[in-house]
Design an enzyme around this catalytic site. Structure first.
Site, mmCIF file in Angstrom:
data_model
loop_
_atom_site.group_PDB
_atom_site.id
_atom_site.type_symbol
_atom_site.label_atom_id
_atom_site.label_comp_id
_atom_site.label_asym_id
_atom_site.label_seq_id
_atom_site.Cartn_x
_atom_site.Cartn_y
_atom_site.Cartn_z
ATOM 1 N N HIS A 94 0.791 -0.980 0.077
ATOM 2 C CA HIS A 94 0.059 0.100 -0.036
ATOM 3 C C HIS A 94 1.028 1.306 -0.015
ATOM 4 O O HIS A 94 1.623 1.558 1.037
ATOM 5 C CB HIS A 94 -0.782 -0.050 1.305
ATOM 6 C CG HIS A 94 -1.698 0.959 1.061
ATOM 7 N ND1 HIS A 94 -3.139 0.895 0.726
ATOM 8 C CD2 HIS A 94 -1.990 2.259 1.491
ATOM 9 C CE1 HIS A 94 -3.951 2.036 0.797
ATOM 10 N NE2 HIS A 94 -3.177 2.906 1.190
ATOM 11 N N GLN A 97 -9.507 8.914 -5.842
ATOM 12 C CA GLN A 97 -9.411 9.693 -4.585
ATOM 13 C C GLN A 97 -10.729 10.402 -4.092
ATOM 14 O O GLN A 97 -10.928 10.606 -2.860
ATOM 15 C CB GLN A 97 -8.193 10.561 -4.691
ATOM 16 C CG GLN A 97 -7.946 11.621 -3.502
ATOM 17 C CD GLN A 97 -7.403 10.795 -2.525
ATOM 18 O OE1 GLN A 97 -6.233 10.501 -2.437
ATOM 19 N NE2 GLN A 97 -8.192 10.329 -1.367
ATOM 20 N N HIS A 136 -9.448 1.397 -0.227
ATOM 21 C CA HIS A 136 -9.520 2.478 1.134
ATOM 22 C C HIS A 136 -10.693 2.212 1.841
ATOM 23 O O HIS A 136 -11.632 2.867 1.100
ATOM 24 C CB HIS A 136 -9.021 4.132 0.524
ATOM 25 C CG HIS A 136 -7.695 4.054 0.310
ATOM 26 N ND1 HIS A 136 -7.008 3.674 -0.916
ATOM 27 C CD2 HIS A 136 -6.645 4.993 0.845
ATOM 28 C CE1 HIS A 136 -5.854 4.167 -0.979
ATOM 29 N NE2 HIS A 136 -5.672 4.929 -0.137
ATOM 30 N N GLU A 177 -11.432 4.521 6.474
ATOM 31 C CA GLU A 177 -10.270 5.204 6.896
ATOM 32 C C GLU A 177 -10.718 6.653 7.588
ATOM 33 O O GLU A 177 -10.618 7.673 6.997
ATOM 34 C CB GLU A 177 -9.092 5.601 5.564
ATOM 35 C CG GLU A 177 -7.966 6.357 6.215
ATOM 36 C CD GLU A 177 -6.940 6.711 5.402
ATOM 37 O OE1 GLU A 177 -5.858 7.104 5.704
ATOM 38 O OE2 GLU A 177 -7.312 6.654 4.140
ATOM 39 N N ASP A 211 2.289 3.353 2.762
ATOM 40 C CA ASP A 211 1.478 4.278 2.514
ATOM 41 C C ASP A 211 2.193 5.664 2.050
ATOM 42 O O ASP A 211 1.790 5.928 0.916
ATOM 43 C CB ASP A 211 0.523 4.617 3.721
ATOM 44 C CG ASP A 211 -0.874 5.202 3.423
ATOM 45 O OD1 ASP A 211 -0.973 5.488 2.154
ATOM 46 O OD2 ASP A 211 -1.607 5.860 4.269
#
Length: 420
Positions: free
Chosen positions: A55, A150, A208, A211, A307
């Protein structure tokens, strides 16, 4: 006759063995007396499969301070800053930064990376740049790319269209971010949509997921159901899963079996999760890490991810997956010797399995490995030691001299090494 022979190393399971390499494959493991084109003396040192990061965000790496520093240190400010940067960053700039980071990675024995690539902007310059990086590093580093919306699959007008465009361009993995959609229902629907795309194309799926510090963000439940529905199994991974650290135990007792049943993996990112999460807390302040040991106890594959390195979300980082595992074992309180050894496995073998890679120190496997200045996996975590040699696909790609400290102390040794 071997092309390369690694002599006398200690394997992660504690056995001592030589490793003979021909071409890009491990040919033999054991007590080997054959000749070789080159011999690496690993006597007393740990020989490990390479480090793997499942990731990462390579399109943003090494951009810290552009367009300015994240003053609040929050996830949302980082996303906002990246939203500005992605509109002004050129393909050449992103390629240059990513290649520099890959140089760091190779020097640290990190030979496989899964990077999420932002597909939000219609120009898709980030996708173009990362595909070029993947092409250039292919001889020595395996780079998987995730089509990552995103700003949400549905939150932007062309969000879904751009994910499909990126996959058509050659991106490897389907991404997603359900908790960033406008509503919980749209988040759930985005997961159902993305699961179908992954299943129809025969691709991996890495989301994702949750989060956030909000315990009511429960998209992982929907994700696990869709993984089971489409038979994605080990092709799927839920990344972050930080809301689970705030969920009540009764709900988690229902959730964990669903995740385990699906066969999906989990990828927490300890350095970043504990930095970005809990920013709205005073005290007690939440750790921001998902339930690692509980998932492992249920048989869920869990791997540590890096990350970010020097980007809008994180101001530090060195491409060292042992830093990641070191932080992870502290925050997850995995301090028993067996748990610490498992943390080492998480950044090598477990992460390789999550990414579907042919790693391992057995005959027939890809000849990629690392020689570390440590005696065993736990000592490697304690020291985060020098990588004395890094072998990628049968070729030595990085080396470092052993660097013991010199002392000038009366009555004490002339040099010191922090190994036991």
């Amino acid at each position: 006759m071997f092309d390369l022979l690694v002599k006398g190393g200690t394997l992660p399971d504690g056995t001592q063995a030589d490793i003979g390499i021909r071409g890009d494959r491990i040919a033999a493991v054991g007590k080997l007396e054959a000749e070789a084109g080159r011999v690496i003396d690993a006597t007393g040192d740990l020989v490990s499969p390479p480090f793997v990061d499942p990731h990462f965000h390579m399109d943003a790496t090494l951009s810290y301070g552009l367009p300015r520093v994240n003053a609040s240190g929050t996830l949302l400010e980082g996303i906002s800053l990246w939203g500005e940067l992605r509109e002004i960053a050129t393909v050449e700039e992103m390629v240059d930064r990513a290649l520099r980071y890959c140089d760091w990675a190779v020097s640290m024995g990190l030979l496989a990376i899964r990077s999420h690539v932002d597909t939000t902007p219609d120009h898709l310059r980030g996708v173009e740049a990362m595909l070029e990086v993947k092409r250039r590093v292919a001889p020595y580093l395996d780079l998987q790319l995730v089509a990552f919306p995103q700003d949400g699959l549905y939150r932007t007008k062309t969000g879904r269209e751009n994910v499909v465009r990126a996959l058509d361009m050659g991106v490897d993995v389907v991404g997603g971010i359900p908790h960033f959609e406008r509503t919980m229902e749209e988040g759930a629907e985005s997961l159902r949509d993305l699961a179908r795309i992954a299943a129809e194309r025969g691709l991996m799926w890495d989301v994702h997921c949750d989060e956030t510090d909000d315990p009511m963000s429960r998209h992982v439940e929907t994700m696990a159901r869709e993984v089971t529905r489409h038979g994605l199994g080990g092709r799927a991974a839920g990344s972050h899963l930080t809301s689970m650290h705030s969920m009540d135990n009764y709900y988690v007792s229902k959730l964990l079996p669903l995740i385990a049943e699906s066969g999906m993996a989990a990828i927490p990112n300890p350095l970043i999760n504990i930095t970005l999460q809990g920013r709205h807390d005073t005290y007690p302040k939440r750790r921001g890490l998902t339930r690692v040991k509980e998932m492992q106890a249920m048989g869920v594959p869990v791997g540590w991810g890096q990350d970010c390195v020097l980007d809008p979300w994180y101001s530090l980082g060195t491409a060292d997956m042992l830093d990641v595992a070191f932080m992870g074992l502290h925050v997850a309180q995995m301090t028993h010797p067996a748990e610490m050894a498992r943390c080492f496995t998480m950044v090598t073998e477990t992460n390789a399995r999550i990414m579907g890679l042919d790693h391992g120190l057995q005959p027939g496997r890809l000849a990629s490995l690392v020689v570390l200045d440590a005696g065993n996996p736990v000592e490697a975590l304690r020291l985060r030691p020098d990588r004395l040699a890094v072998v990628s696909k049968g070729r030595v790609v990085a080396e470092r001299q052993r660097n013991d400290a010199r002392l000038a102390l009366q009555g004490r040794p002339a040099s010191v090494r922090r190994r036991l």
